[in-house]
Design an enzyme around this catalytic site. Sequence first.
Site, mmCIF file in Angstrom:
data_model
loop_
_atom_site.group_PDB
_atom_site.id
_atom_site.type_symbol
_atom_site.label_atom_id
_atom_site.label_comp_id
_atom_site.label_asym_id
_atom_site.label_seq_id
_atom_site.Cartn_x
_atom_site.Cartn_y
_atom_site.Cartn_z
ATOM 1 N N CYS A 695 1.000 -1.234 0.086
ATOM 2 C CA CYS A 695 -0.060 -0.151 0.129
ATOM 3 C C CYS A 695 0.815 1.104 -0.267
ATOM 4 O O CYS A 695 0.455 2.389 -0.405
ATOM 5 C CB CYS A 695 -0.867 -0.026 0.935
ATOM 6 S SG CYS A 695 -0.036 -0.187 2.675
ATOM 7 N N HIS A 972 -1.156 1.449 7.105
ATOM 8 C CA HIS A 972 -1.797 1.268 6.127
ATOM 9 C C HIS A 972 -1.601 2.510 5.455
ATOM 10 O O HIS A 972 -1.958 3.666 6.090
ATOM 11 C CB HIS A 972 -3.343 0.697 6.425
ATOM 12 C CG HIS A 972 -3.894 0.694 4.869
ATOM 13 N ND1 HIS A 972 -3.521 -0.335 3.960
ATOM 14 C CD2 HIS A 972 -5.067 1.283 4.471
ATOM 15 C CE1 HIS A 972 -4.375 0.035 2.945
ATOM 16 N NE2 HIS A 972 -5.213 0.730 3.188
#
Length: 1026
Positions: A695, A972
Amino acid sequence: MELYLGESVDQLNLQAELPSEKLKLANPRLLVGTAVKLYNQAVELRDKGDAELSYVSFMKYLNLVNTIRKSPEYKKDEKYFNNLLGTKNVRNAIENAENLQKDLQRRYDDRAEELIIREKFEKLEIKEKQDKEAKEKQIIEEKATTVEAYSNFPSDDGGFISSWQLEAMIKQKSTSFIIFDVRSKEDFENSHIKHPNCVSIPEDKLKPGLSAGALYKTLPLEAKVDWPKRLTADMIVLVDWFGEKLPGSAIYALEEILTKWDPSSKYKGVIKVLSKGYDEWLFRFPMQTTNPHATAVAKHSKVEDISPVEYIEYPDFDEAMKPPAIEPTASPLPLINRTTKPAIEIKKIDEISVEPSIQPVPLPRSNIPKTPSDDQDIDEGFVTSLPSVNRMGSVPKIDRSLKTEAMVKYLQDEEKLVEKHLAITADRLEKEKEWDRIRREKEASANDEIANQLQEREKEMIELFKKMENDNKQQELEIARLRKEVENIRRNADASNDKTKPDAEETNIQARITDKEVKQAAMNREVERLRELRKKAEKAREKEREEQEKEEEYKRGMQRLKDEQARKNEEMKKKRDEENKKEEETRKRLEQQRQNFSRKEALKIDKLKDEPSSGFGLGSKMNRSHSTPDLAQALQKESERGTKVAKVDRDLKPRDTNRTNIIRNSDLSKNRNFNPVYGNMGRGLTGLKNLGNTCYMNSILQCISNNTLLTNFFVDGSYRNYLNTSNKQTRGEISDEVSSTLNALWSGQYRSISCKDLKNAVGRYKSSFRGYEQQDSHEFLTILVDWLHEELNEIRVKRPLKEQNNYGIPDEKAANMAWEDYSASNKSIIVKLFAGQQRSSLRCTTCLKESVTFEPFFNLSLPIPPSNTQCSIMECFQLYTKPEQISGWSCPFCKNKRGASKKIDIWKLPPVLVVHLQRFYNDGLWRKRLNMVDFNVNGLDLEGVVKSEKPRYTRFQLYAVSNHYGTMDAGHYTAYCKNAEYNKWFKFDDQDVMEISGNEVRSSAAYILFYTAIDYIAPPVNVIQN
């Protein structure tokens, strides 16, 4: 269980942190006991449903296990400590912590969204209240400025109103008015002002000397309905074709009627003539007419000011009785034969027409003879001589003997009207009570059919009330007119010294009228009381309905959020199940392959063991040669030791080969497999699949993708003209992969793609990015931009930068010299877009002399004030440029170690400014600052920060943000980007792309900010569709 411990998972992580310094000194064996207690406590809390405290306990347990594993005692006897801790416990703690983190994050997000919705509804309520108060205030102000009542005569401005003023008054809606259109009936029907208060008074009905009452009788029915409005309007506007108020014209005649021949009526407002008439209104406001294509007719000639005497109706009885002053030169009075005097005409109450209020009640006629017209025959017995008569001059003598009889008749009529009015009021009171009863029954009724019947009955009552209200008004006006007539008779009698006292019948009638009026007043008060109660009940019901609607809207909003969250959770569950299924199938396949391979290898070893050791065939008696290796034995030993991967020294491979051209040529025709999910999402709105903790890369690639100039440069193939294939580090491969990825992102054909080729290329040249561990997006951005610059650098042979010695040189000159020196070896689109310059200075605290150098930068890493939970980006810039005291610096002027003040100033900013917020820091353990850094999405003014006297770029606007959620070990990345194609903000969360508002861009997760200079104009993206 309700959430109570924190506002986010990050806050829970902070509570789970342990005092690292104290734990380092503790005995690991004692810490194991504490860890076991924490694990058991976490499991117990999880079973009780306390997700927050259970998560904190699990995280404390894992942090404590991590501390134990770092101790020297653990490294000496790992097996012992693992048995104490329990391998299953650690694994279960990790799984429980992950599941709890996902569940808590979802619940925190739901609560945050719920709070946002509540805030929106509260703001909406406040706004509605403010709007309502503002509207009420506006109505009060408009009423305060409403046109004041004027006399019946035109004002000093000439009595005109312009088209602009009339149009503004129509829009304002605060001034009541009525428009009398005196054009012909045909012209009015063809085209007139589009407004319900525009009434036609045909010009053929207007005669000079005509009274208002006589005019009313000749009007068409629709004009009669609106004729009473002239009394209550703030303004009466008269309209003809050209707005010329000339004597003898229709508009002049109507104004005379309203101002001079309607004395029994009292007007509230003023009378105005529309300047330049309907002809100009058609020209200026055609859309506010019923037919904008109408044309003005030729100007009418004046209305002939010679009217038959029969059109003249004297205002009232008393006016006829007043003896006017006779001029000496006036004609002699005619001799009247009283024997032929007509009888007094007094109509009965039943004959009085209940027309609108202004219809005159017939008065007792005087015996004034009508002036004959040219073709009339005169009765010789009626007039003995016929000299010329001045009809507006002398008044004939009146017989006053019938005045008392007329007075009684008026009072009798008034009494009948008052009695009728009293009956209407009594009926109205009964109907009000009935309405109140119907309303209560309807509210209490649970039967829909009965409620509907009551609803219909309530509608009938409303219509009946309207009719009764109109009847009341007509009766009141008739009564007022009769009273005025009686008062005029009495006043004139006083003026003429007629001291006749009212007789008994007149007194009795007046007493009965007063008694009935008292009763009627009491009824009216009761009616008003019922009305007020009904209005209050209606307001309460309306408020209750509004509150119910708001509550229902809130519930619907919450349900939509829950449904959307449930849908997302279901999709994520399906996706996880599919991924788990694929992983399980892959694991089983690999396990099967491993078992098959092991069986084959075992069979080979067994076979080799059974064969003669010489390997020359069965039945051979020859002994093994010592020069031939024993393959069976070697395979067996290799199997026992396990397979080892051979190490290759890649530094020994030849560098000066044609491998670059081979890679380049093959790369141009390389058939990349992006593993796309097809779907027309729009250009630049394609997501990037997560390949396993990638990510960080997806977030940066989306931010780079939304830089229009850089994207256009790669997508249209312009980069190939500058590609430096002699670069020995990456050999142009990174630029090719970036170009292919951007082409796919901007093709508009895919919902999501996988950039495996780019990741593999990055991993080949940077080992830390080779695996699938979580990485820092800022580190990836720095390396990627550096590689692109080196591959696209037009300077093939770089020379080292000159050493700077800027003492005594002005800063502007020194900065230009340093920039020219840097540009001589660095010339690429990356430098043009991303490179800025900063001034670094060291001031000796002893000699106070300053050493200055100028350095380029591709991005700025700004510190975050540690003490503030919320700060602005300008505070971060101030902290970045704040002087710092250092020691042990070798002063080039003192030639000794000295203390110094170190300071960094921003000298020149690039057209694309990248700002990195330093959220991660190490104080023994790596931690993250969760401060909310406030920044303006639409504008960032750095004029006060840049120190150059002639800065090129100082004002910027945001176009992308790379966000980081979670901790350094478990986080994330997402991206917020403003798409240049649609000029809207979108959230890029790996393969998911969704539109967001500009208000959602600012958050405490902002990690890297991407700005473009406001006065920097980039060309549009020209994406190759094939």
